[in-house]
Enzyme design. Sequence first.
Site, PDB file in Angstrom:
ATOM      1  N   ASP A  13       2.626 -32.970  76.731  1.00 23.67           N
ATOM      2  CA  ASP A  13       2.269 -34.358  77.067  1.00 23.67           C
ATOM      3  C   ASP A  13       2.865 -35.374  76.101  1.00 23.67           C
ATOM      4  O   ASP A  13       2.295 -36.448  75.880  1.00 23.67           O
ATOM      5  CB  ASP A  13       0.743 -34.543  77.131  1.00 23.67           C
ATOM      6  CG  ASP A  13       0.109 -33.623  78.152  1.00 23.67           C
ATOM      7  OD1 ASP A  13       0.766 -33.332  79.167  1.00 23.67           O
ATOM      8  OD2 ASP A  13      -1.032 -33.187  77.931  1.00 23.67           O
ATOM      9  N   LYS A  16       7.622 -36.339  77.973  1.00 21.89           N
ATOM     10  CA  LYS A  16       8.910 -35.739  78.372  1.00 21.89           C
ATOM     11  C   LYS A  16       9.405 -36.301  79.702  1.00 21.89           C
ATOM     12  O   LYS A  16      10.582 -36.593  79.869  1.00 21.89           O
ATOM     13  CB  LYS A  16       8.763 -34.207  78.490  1.00 21.89           C
ATOM     14  CG  LYS A  16       8.382 -33.526  77.197  1.00 21.89           C
ATOM     15  CD  LYS A  16       8.147 -32.044  77.385  1.00 21.89           C
ATOM     16  CE  LYS A  16       6.941 -31.697  78.234  1.00 21.89           C
ATOM     17  NZ  LYS A  16       5.631 -32.053  77.659  1.00 21.89           N
ATOM     18  N   GLY A  40       2.399 -31.678  83.900  1.00 22.35           N
ATOM     19  CA  GLY A  40       2.215 -32.949  84.606  1.00 22.35           C
ATOM     20  C   GLY A  40       3.099 -33.949  83.900  1.00 22.35           C
ATOM     21  O   GLY A  40       2.813 -34.320  82.762  1.00 22.35           O
ATOM     22  N   HIS A  41       4.193 -34.326  84.516  1.00 19.67           N
ATOM     23  CA  HIS A  41       5.176 -35.220  83.895  1.00 19.67           C
ATOM     24  C   HIS A  41       5.126 -36.578  84.590  1.00 19.67           C
ATOM     25  O   HIS A  41       5.418 -36.678  85.781  1.00 19.67           O
ATOM     26  CB  HIS A  41       6.583 -34.610  83.967  1.00 19.67           C
ATOM     27  CG  HIS A  41       6.709 -33.342  83.162  1.00 19.67           C
ATOM     28  ND1 HIS A  41       7.868 -32.620  83.077  1.00 19.67           N
ATOM     29  CD2 HIS A  41       5.798 -32.686  82.384  1.00 19.67           C
ATOM     30  CE1 HIS A  41       7.671 -31.586  82.279  1.00 19.67           C
ATOM     31  NE2 HIS A  41       6.424 -31.583  81.864  1.00 19.67           N
ATOM     32  N   GLN A 223       5.425 -28.262  78.807  1.00 20.58           N
ATOM     33  CA  GLN A 223       4.544 -27.932  77.679  1.00 20.58           C
ATOM     34  C   GLN A 223       5.207 -28.361  76.360  1.00 20.58           C
ATOM     35  O   GLN A 223       5.926 -29.340  76.362  1.00 20.58           O
ATOM     36  CB  GLN A 223       4.193 -26.428  77.685  1.00 20.58           C
ATOM     37  CG  GLN A 223       3.238 -26.028  78.802  1.00 20.58           C
ATOM     38  CD  GLN A 223       3.927 -25.793  80.128  1.00 20.58           C
ATOM     39  OE1 GLN A 223       4.892 -25.056  80.210  1.00 20.58           O
ATOM     40  NE2 GLN A 223       3.437 -26.411  81.184  1.00 20.58           N
TER      41      GLN A 223
HETATM   42  P1  GDP Z   1       4.745 -35.140  79.618  1.00 20.31           P
HETATM   43  O1  GDP Z   1       3.902 -34.025  80.131  1.00 20.31           O
HETATM   44  O2  GDP Z   1       5.364 -34.806  78.295  1.00 20.31           O
HETATM   45  O3  GDP Z   1       5.759 -35.620  80.603  1.00 20.31           O
HETATM   46  O4  GDP Z   1       3.741 -36.357  79.321  1.00 20.31           O
HETATM   47  P2  GDP Z   1       2.555 -36.872  80.306  1.00 20.31           P
HETATM   48  O5  GDP Z   1       3.161 -37.578  81.446  1.00 20.31           O
HETATM   49  O6  GDP Z   1       1.614 -35.766  80.591  1.00 20.31           O
HETATM   50  O7  GDP Z   1       1.790 -37.854  79.320  1.00 20.31           O
HETATM   51  C1  GDP Z   1       2.407 -38.944  78.741  1.00 20.31           C
HETATM   52  C2  GDP Z   1       1.644 -40.201  79.151  1.00 20.31           C
HETATM   53  O8  GDP Z   1       2.025 -41.276  78.319  1.00 20.31           O
HETATM   54  C3  GDP Z   1       1.938 -40.667  80.556  1.00 20.31           C
HETATM   55  O9  GDP Z   1       0.797 -41.288  81.076  1.00 20.31           O
HETATM   56  C4  GDP Z   1       3.053 -41.676  80.372  1.00 20.31           C
HETATM   57  O10 GDP Z   1       3.114 -42.643  81.407  1.00 20.31           O
HETATM   58  C5  GDP Z   1       2.638 -42.312  79.079  1.00 20.31           C
HETATM   59  N1  GDP Z   1       3.738 -42.801  78.222  1.00 20.31           N
HETATM   60  C6  GDP Z   1       4.972 -42.256  78.003  1.00 20.31           C
HETATM   61  N2  GDP Z   1       5.625 -42.955  77.055  1.00 20.31           N
HETATM   62  C7  GDP Z   1       4.795 -43.935  76.651  1.00 20.31           C
HETATM   63  C8  GDP Z   1       4.885 -44.965  75.660  1.00 20.31           C
HETATM   64  O11 GDP Z   1       5.864 -45.091  74.935  1.00 20.31           O
HETATM   65  N3  GDP Z   1       3.811 -45.792  75.520  1.00 20.31           N
HETATM   66  C9  GDP Z   1       2.692 -45.671  76.290  1.00 20.31           C
HETATM   67  N4  GDP Z   1       1.697 -46.508  76.079  1.00 20.31           N
HETATM   68  N5  GDP Z   1       2.569 -44.712  77.218  1.00 20.31           N
HETATM   69  C10 GDP Z   1       3.595 -43.849  77.393  1.00 20.31           C
HETATM   70  P1  IMO Z   2       3.206 -30.751  80.119  1.00 19.66           P
HETATM   71  O1  IMO Z   2       4.501 -30.178  80.644  1.00 19.66           O
HETATM   72  C1  IMO Z   2      -0.375 -30.049  77.756  1.00 19.66           C
HETATM   73  C2  IMO Z   2      -2.133 -26.042  77.946  1.00 19.66           C
HETATM   74  C3  IMO Z   2      -3.471 -25.847  78.608  1.00 19.66           C
HETATM   75  C4  IMO Z   2      -4.000 -24.689  77.779  1.00 19.66           C
HETATM   76  C5  IMO Z   2      -2.764 -23.845  77.546  1.00 19.66           C
HETATM   77  C6  IMO Z   2      -2.593 -22.687  78.508  1.00 19.66           C
HETATM   78  O2  IMO Z   2       2.589 -31.761  81.002  1.00 19.66           O
HETATM   79  O3  IMO Z   2       3.373 -31.179  78.705  1.00 19.66           O
HETATM   80  P2  IMO Z   2      -1.875 -22.562  81.072  1.00 19.66           P
HETATM   81  O4  IMO Z   2      -2.480 -23.177  82.292  1.00 19.66           O
HETATM   82  O5  IMO Z   2      -0.471 -22.939  80.833  1.00 19.66           O
HETATM   83  O6  IMO Z   2      -2.072 -21.070  81.011  1.00 19.66           O
HETATM   84  O7  IMO Z   2      -2.763 -23.143  79.847  1.00 19.66           O
HETATM   85  O8  IMO Z   2      -1.669 -24.728  77.667  1.00 19.66           O
HETATM   86  N1  IMO Z   2      -1.093 -26.702  78.795  1.00 19.66           N
HETATM   87  C7  IMO Z   2      -0.656 -27.940  78.594  1.00 19.66           C
HETATM   88  N2  IMO Z   2      -1.046 -28.883  77.717  1.00 19.66           N
HETATM   89  N3  IMO Z   2       0.662 -30.290  78.585  1.00 19.66           N
HETATM   90  C8  IMO Z   2       1.094 -29.345  79.450  1.00 19.66           C
HETATM   91  O9  IMO Z   2       2.199 -29.492  80.188  1.00 19.66           O
HETATM   92  C9  IMO Z   2       0.395 -28.114  79.507  1.00 19.66           C
HETATM   93  N4  IMO Z   2       0.527 -26.997  80.255  1.00 19.66           N
HETATM   94  C10 IMO Z   2      -0.380 -26.138  79.787  1.00 19.66           C
HETATM   95  O10 IMO Z   2      -4.277 -26.998  78.480  1.00 19.66           O
HETATM   96  O11 IMO Z   2      -4.442 -25.151  76.532  1.00 19.66           O
HETATM   97 MG    MG Z   3       1.955 -33.690  80.803  1.00 25.61          MG
END
Ligand code: GDP
Ligand code: IMO
Ligand code: MG
Length: 432
Positions: A13, A16, A40-41, A223
């Site tokens: 999270d 990415k 979840g991207h 991840q």
């Molecule tokens: P990922 O799994 O690495 O793609 O990240 P996620 O999408 O799960 O979580 C990142 C969250 O931060 C999302 O809600 C993005 O919209 C938000 N986000 C990404 N970059 C920034 C930033 O520079 N500032 C803020 N405030 N939010 C951001």
């Molecule tokens: P993105 O790509 C954050 C965590 C789960 C749990 C562990 C194992 O959005 O960054 P799993 O279901 O993979 O067997 O769970 O990994 N986890 C993540 N945490 N971002 C993710 O993906 C994750 N995918 C799995 O919360 O701790």
């Molecule tokens: Mg994510």
Amino acid sequence: MANTVLVGAQWGDEGKGKIIDVLAEEADWVVRFQGGNNAGHTVEIGSERYVLHLIPSGILHPGKMCVIGNGVVVDPVALLEEIDGVEQRGIVTKGRLFVSDRAHLVFPYHKLIDEYRERKPAAGTPIGTTKRGIGPTYGDKAARVGVRVGDMLDPDFANLLRERVEANNKMLIASEAPTLDVEETVATYLAVAQRLAPYIADTIPMIHDAMAKKQSVLLEGAQGTLLDIDFGTYPFVTSSNATSGGACTGSGMPPNRIDRVIGVVKAYSTRVGEGPFPTELHDAMGEHIRKVGHEFGATTGRPRRCGWFDLVVARYAAHVNGVTDWAVTKLDVLDDVEEIKVCVAYECDGRRYEHLPASARVLARCKPVYESFPGWKTSTKSAQTLEDLPKLCRSYLNALARLTGTPISILSNGPRRESTMRLDLAAAVISA
Ligand code: GDP
Ligand code: IMO
Ligand code: MG
């Protein structure tokens, strides 16, 4: 664009999806190489918000080619739902999204086993998985009893699946877990196979043909490094290689064709699920970061655990991934913070750790040693260049680069595409 691997350098999270979306503009192909719909991207474009789970985040750029590589575990029902979801929003997927025939399939029995193991964990502590069946699917792959995407096109697919459902039902009965109706499951997945067929391909020659034509490839990790099955805080990890090595084994892209490895880090740290997290904040500051950063899971909606930036983690991630440069995200989230802390080492059992200990039990006992930085107390949201950032903010970033020995090439100060700064790596300000 140079062939680039992008990985999460913390616990996932890191943002990415957003950075992939920004970089996809310059790439020809975007390839997901591991994980499944546990990811979840999030990508925000104008007022539109997309959360992608299996489809590469490059799909939002018309004309870019997207591949779900062999290292991914694919829940075909979830993938079709995701395809339908983006198609309904006007995004064309046919002819530009391909799923590797070598990728392994997630079936409902994997999810039932995942749920059961979380309910009754063998080691006594649940992992806090996403319950998407990820661990059991990679388990079947390693045990050589998996079913692959390409098998869906085999005339014998129904028998293959029937045999697997029956075998897993026996295991589920023994565990007193719910079982599956064999014929109903087979019928469902025969229909799913038919719908998914146009997307299934041998993606390896596709990627190599593209490179022969001098097209560029962007490899999208899911991840993060500390969730990697080998390098993470085992057993509190996911079941795939989320580090840059996984980009090769999960796509067919050889190591000598990779030019650049971008590590994505938040300006602080978060973690979802169980497991050690030395810089976790259990106080009002943790709440503040969660609130301002909207730190709730994009896949499960769970509140993310929040804490300070951890240099031990970042240096380790730089090492194991070969990070050439950082993308630092969510800088704006620290705008109101009076004093920003950064963990420079750990102390545990009377010993100082500069390197990440292998044992999750040891890491759980580690206490962070902090260095403090004065907060900039100014909004960075509208900054477009490095010069627009407050001096104290630049000092903080400079310290992150210096203390990790790795330059910062991308800064993100908001969720939208426009809130991104590309930095000149030669610029002395944020150099290593
Ligand atoms: P990922 O799994 O690495 O793609 O990240 P996620 O999408 O799960 O979580 C990142 C969250 O931060 C999302 O809600 C993005 O919209 C938000 N986000 C990404 N970059 C920034 C930033 O520079 N500032 C803020 N405030 N939010 C951001
Ligand atoms: P993105 O790509 C954050 C965590 C789960 C749990 C562990 C194992 O959005 O960054 P799993 O279901 O993979 O067997 O769970 O990994 N986890 C993540 N945490 N971002 C993710 O993906 C994750 N995918 C799995 O919360 O701790
Ligand atoms: Mg994510």
